[in-house]
Write a protein that holds these residues in place. Structure first.
Motif, short mmCIF file in Angstrom:
data_model
loop_
_atom_site.label_atom_id
_atom_site.label_comp_id
_atom_site.label_asym_id
_atom_site.label_seq_id
_atom_site.Cartn_x
_atom_site.Cartn_y
_atom_site.Cartn_z
N VAL A 280 0.84 -1.20 0.00
CA VAL A 280 0.00 0.00 0.00
C VAL A 280 0.88 1.24 0.00
O VAL A 280 2.03 1.21 0.41
N TRP A 284 0.03 2.19 -5.06
CA TRP A 284 -1.23 1.46 -4.92
C TRP A 284 -2.41 2.42 -5.07
O TRP A 284 -3.39 2.11 -5.78
N ASP A 285 -2.33 3.58 -4.44
CA ASP A 285 -3.41 4.56 -4.54
C ASP A 285 -3.61 4.99 -6.00
O ASP A 285 -4.75 5.17 -6.46
N LEU A 307 1.95 -8.15 -0.69
CA LEU A 307 1.85 -7.83 0.74
C LEU A 307 2.85 -8.68 1.52
O LEU A 307 3.30 -9.72 1.04
N THR A 336 2.31 -7.00 9.39
CA THR A 336 1.01 -6.36 9.19
C THR A 336 0.00 -7.01 10.12
O THR A 336 0.12 -8.18 10.47
N ASP A 340 -5.53 -5.13 8.91
CA ASP A 340 -4.99 -4.41 7.76
C ASP A 340 -4.80 -5.34 6.56
O ASP A 340 -5.06 -4.95 5.42
N SER A 343 -8.22 -6.12 5.05
CA SER A 343 -8.76 -4.93 4.42
C SER A 343 -8.15 -4.71 3.04
O SER A 343 -8.86 -4.41 2.06
N THR A 344 -6.81 -4.89 2.93
CA THR A 344 -6.15 -4.68 1.65
C THR A 344 -6.51 -5.78 0.66
O THR A 344 -6.68 -5.52 -0.55
N GLN A 347 -9.85 -4.95 -0.70
CA GLN A 347 -9.73 -3.80 -1.59
C GLN A 347 -9.19 -4.23 -2.95
O GLN A 347 -9.67 -3.78 -4.00
N ALA A 348 -8.21 -5.13 -2.93
CA ALA A 348 -7.63 -5.62 -4.19
C ALA A 348 -8.64 -6.42 -4.99
O ALA A 348 -8.80 -6.21 -6.21
N VAL A 355 -3.67 -10.80 -5.41
CA VAL A 355 -2.88 -10.57 -4.20
C VAL A 355 -1.80 -11.64 -4.10
O VAL A 355 -2.09 -12.84 -4.21
N THR A 357 1.13 -12.67 -1.47
CA THR A 357 1.53 -12.39 -0.09
C THR A 357 2.79 -13.14 0.29
O THR A 357 2.86 -14.36 0.20
#
Length: 581
Positions: A280, A284-285, A307, A336, A340, A343-344, A347-348, A355, A357
């Motif tokens: 993030v 990412w934004d 992640l 992490t 969190d 949540s990510t 969002q992905a 994702v 990881t």
């Protein structure tokens, strides 16, 4: 009227037959026809062909030369050589590889003193005040096995701040000059997810683990555009030398993406890359607003985020369920929180991103699987292809969950043969049975994507394939239980099952050659949603392939390491030849 209708039907039938015969008997125009090869297609039936026709960047036909109806502008005689799909490294760091070739190479340093001597050479040609960067030290390869200290670097680099990455990228070693620039003192607290190694008085010794690395790294000057381009170009050249035509780059920022995109648009990028954004933040934004990039000129895709759950086993930052066997007060680091992470992931998935990881310890892998399972309950329908990168140490109860959840383990076989000398000391004789557990995972019906994690390991996919099928290092160790005792400083009483070492280190976890090859080709492509375009040599797919000096599917295992890439092709264009200077 009936007669006329019949005649009309006969006429139309005759025309149809003529058209069919025309298209069947008239050779297809192609740019290049490759003949006299042993072509491993890796299609569903695992066909081995001897000819392949290419037009533009795509394969038009592949099969037996006497059955291909093509007319070629050029015919290339492969001389009986072995041809395979271009290798795909499913976990790599392109810019880091190039940067490691531009900085001090510490790979293979035999001691703290040897590493500092290499730094001294760079200092001698650098102006005072310039940062000295390097990568590749590994205290596990040194006689003491202890982390180094800033004092050693202070003697050779008193005026130049030094920042030296550990081989796994999860720790750094710095000198007093760097500590002063970053304002690090005894009072500096360990950040969440990080650790500052300290002496008995609490003073920083110069080694920073995982999130603590940022305390120093934030003071490094950014690469210039010229340095970044040099790093990228150097890394691509090295990949092509090893027959790598595509990589999954794990942890990239917006600037690096823009540099690659510009090179592609200017036709300076003879390569393919699948990008996972490095966590993030700003990059990412940006992509949450713009959405993924899918197949930009068939060279660049950005549709994943990487992640981190934990650190690395070598620096004891991997998160374990029980404490380290050789460090009873330590269970590693989690980088992490559960909230969190979930949540990510959500969002992905909602934004069309995969994702990937990073999870090395058994606790980290358990947390990743738990987070994925909870997220999939909210997004159960789509083909998400969630991945766990490394999946090095697994609780035995978690192994079936990969298949059950559809999670792909993306693993690096040479990690096993690099770590095997000290992994059991970290994990103990029982927990180590879930480490690098390729066969246990494959037996559940899941697939494995193969990679190297370069520059942590050598980029050469043939080294990875050899490690996967042998569970031995490049010197052929271990050969048997006696060799294990000698090489790993174990007692015979400490071996839980000596038969586990008759064919490599825990040799019952080996892959077959076909499994290993597919892990570095078609299954790696699948891990990036790209199996319809690459990973096998079939009609309609990109003409990415390599020509090898030996047939790695039939030669004795150790000969795989002596095999060379003779030529590498990307999109039908030869981009590497072994004889080129």
């Amino acid at each position: 009227m009936k007669t006329q209708s019949k005649l009309a039907l006969i006429f139309l039938f005759a025309v149809g037959v003529a058209l069919v015969l025309f298209f069947v008997l008239t050779p297809t125009e192609v740019d290049t026809l490759y003949v006299n090869g042993r072509i491993y297609t890796l299609n569903e039936s695992n066909e081995v062909a001897d000819a392949m026709a290419v037009r533009g960047e795509r394969i038009i036909a592949v099969g037996k030369s006497d059955r291909l109806r093509v007319r070629a502008k050029e015919v290339v005689d492969l001389g009986g050589k072995t041809v395979m799909p271009g290798f795909i490294d499913a976990h790599a760091h392109l810019f880091s590889l190039g940067l490691s070739r531009l900085t001090v190479d510490l790979v293979g340093a035999t001691s703290e003193g040897d590493a500092s001597a290499r730094v001294a050479e760079r200092v001698a040609s650098s102006p005072p005040g310039q940062w000295i960067r390097g990568r590749g030290w590994d205290q596990n390869d040194w006689p003491t096995k202890r982390f180094p200290t800033h004092a050693t670097l202070d003697r050779v680099s008193p005026q130049n701040p030094a920042y030296l990455n550990r081989i796994d990228g999860h720790a750094c070693w710095v000198n007093k000059k760097a500590l002063a620039i970053a304002g690090i003192t005894k009072e500096t607290a360990d950040p969440p997810g990080g650790r500052i190694i300290r002496d008995a008085q609490g003073n920083p010794t110069g080694v920073f683990i995982d999130a603590a690395m940022a305390l120093i790294a934030s003071h490094l000057p950014p690469l210039t555009d010229e340095e970044a381009n040099d790093a990228m170009n150097m890394a691509i050249r090295e990949c092509l030398k090893y027959g790598i035509t595509s990589v999954h780059d794990m942890g990239v920022d917006l600037r690096e993406i823009e540099i690659m995109k510009r090179a592609i648009d200017e036709e300076r990028f003879p390569f393919r890359i699948y990008v996972a954004i490095g966590g993030v933040g700003e990059t990412w934004d940006h992509f949450l607003k713009t959405g993924p990039i899918i197949g930009h000129q068939d060279r660049l895709t950005v549709r994943a985020i990487k992640l981190y759950i934990d650190g690395a086993l070598g620096s004891r930052g991997a998160a374990l369920i029980e404490p380290y066997s050789d460090d009873p007060e330590n269970r590693g680091l989690t980088l992490t929180s559960d909230a969190d992470f979930k949540s990510t992931v959500l969002q992905a998935l909602e934004s069309g991103f995969q994702v990937c990881t990073h999870a090395i310890g058994d606790r980290a892998n358990n947390l990743a699987l738990n987070g994925y399972e909870a997220s999939l309950q909210q997004h159960p329908v789509n083909d998400h292809r969630l991945r766990i990168e490394h999946a090095q140490v697994l609780d035995l109860n978690d192994i079936p969950r990969f298949k059950q959840l559809g999670v792909i383990p993306s693993m690096q076989p040479t990690h096993c043969t690099s770590d095997m000398y000290w992994a059991e000391a970290r994990l103990g004789p029982e927990r180590v049975k879930g480490a690098y557990a390729w066969r246990s995972l494959l037996n559940t019906g899941t697939i494995i994507c193969g990679g190297s994690d370069f520059p942590v390991e050598n980029p050469n996919p043939l080294a990875g394939i050899y490690a996967a099928v042998s569970r031995q290092d490049q010197q052929g160790r271990p050969k048997d239980a006696t060799d294990v005792i000698r090489s790993f400083q174990l007692s015979r009483e400490g071996l839980t099952d000596s038969k586990s070492f008759e064919r490599g280190w825990y040799g019952d976890q080996r892959m077959t050659r076909e499994e290993a090859l597919r892990a570095f080709t078609i299954l790696a492509a699948y891990g990036a949603f790209e199996e319809k375009d690459k990973g096998s040599l079939e009609r309609g797919k990109l003409a990415d392939f390599v020509v090898l000096s030996n047939d790695i599917m039939t030669i004795p295992g150790p000969e795989i390491l002596k095999t060379h890439v003779e030529m590498t092709y990307v999109g039908g264009k030869r981009v590497y030849h072994r004889n080129d200077k």
